[in-house]
Enzyme design. Sequence first.
Site, mmCIF file in Angstrom:
data_model
loop_
_atom_site.group_PDB
_atom_site.id
_atom_site.type_symbol
_atom_site.label_atom_id
_atom_site.label_comp_id
_atom_site.label_asym_id
_atom_site.label_seq_id
_atom_site.Cartn_x
_atom_site.Cartn_y
_atom_site.Cartn_z
ATOM 1 C CE LYS A 113 -4.485 0.943 0.067
ATOM 2 N NZ LYS A 113 -5.524 0.212 -0.679
ATOM 3 N N GLY A 114 0.380 2.331 -0.516
ATOM 4 C CA GLY A 114 1.180 3.548 -0.536
ATOM 5 C C GLY A 114 0.302 4.771 -0.615
#
Length: 451
Positions: A113-114
């Site tokens: 995730k980012g």
Amino acid sequence: MSTPYEPEFQQAYKEIVGSIESSKLFEVHPELKRVLPIISIPERVLEFRVTWEDDKGNCRVNTGYRVQFNSALGPYKGGLRFHPSVNLSILKFLGFEQIFKNALTGLPMGGGKGGSDFDPKGKSDNEIRRFSQAFMRQLFRYIGPQTDVPAGDIGVTGFVVMHMFGEYKRLRNEYSGVVTGKHMLTGGSNIRPEATGYGVVYYVKHMIEHRTKGAETLKGKRVAISGSGNVAQYAALKCIQEGAIVKSISDSKGVLIAKTAEGLVPEEIHEIMALKEKRASIADSASLCKKHHYIAGARPWTNVGEIDIALPCATQNEVSGEEAAALIKQGCRYVAEGSNMGSSAEAVEVFEKSRASGEGCWLAPGKAANAGGVAVSGLEMAQNAQFSTWTHAEVDAKLAGIMQNIFEQSTDVASKYCDSGSNNIPSLVDGANIAGFLKVATAMQAVGDWW
């Protein structure tokens, strides 16, 4: 694990561990205890500066992140979120959940995730474009079709995805499926915008069929939905298509409660979609607020009245313990999270106690119920690898099959390792957690991540 400054991540970790430790899994496979301290640490965490120019020519700066959590099953896969609330705790929680969600799909994808604390609200299209390109200039070194394949999330629309894709193409001088959620003309997939919302509804259909042994369907069921982004929009449209009555939809400014017997209709959902395209609020529609009941600053759960199904589709921890209890009193029998960790820990406890005691409000966690989005992202990756495009019907059929498989995995594993309680309804929370964990732990051992 000691991370007092990461409350969201702690909550997600404790939910997984709680499911596993309360089950018979470690009695049957005691060696799997060794996985917990390993799987809780990301393989890599990237934090970087993103400088960009606003419309006045000023230099602005935000922080960017990418949590590459686990690649035992495949390339890191998970969205990018642009929102001022973004921090490492939230992204670690989302990345951790993504590991198990992706495992449940049966597709070869790891978890990641980012995002950034950049706020698209109040920004011009040119500012969003410049920021998106600047973000990709920092991220491009660490991603690729065989390494890490990001996608959209809150604040990262198709517009943003396409500008990041274009920037990557210019930087690498290659045309590859490095992101998903692309435009159809540039390697996107049919059903991708609809996938998460449709998938939630497909999952709920299996819950109803399982519980009633096929005697009931979605038709005529009253559904409360929160949120008004892609997930909520397409969940609402699919519910209406299946004959359900949509009683609510909401955004960060307030909630719209349907006053008519037929509930919200497709034309009204499309009007809300048009508002969101312009980054406007539901409150900006005088016609909707006049026809229905708009409550500023509120959420649906205590305001919607009697319902059968609740679909939280906005953000994490959007259903509190008190709201969970209110939903049960209002007759709610099914809750399926379109958002990630949409129910607080207290709400999960209330729902699970209800399920086990015989009152029977049955909760489907986000990692199972909202896996349709990443499932179709995985199908987009497959199409890109083959340089092919599947039809709308082909992708929809594959999505429906994946959601059925996720439901069956969750119920089968829960029945095998967990006590279902007095009414014999299996815990989908525990089932999804354990099923995902088993797949990832087995793959991690196979590649030498633990022994």
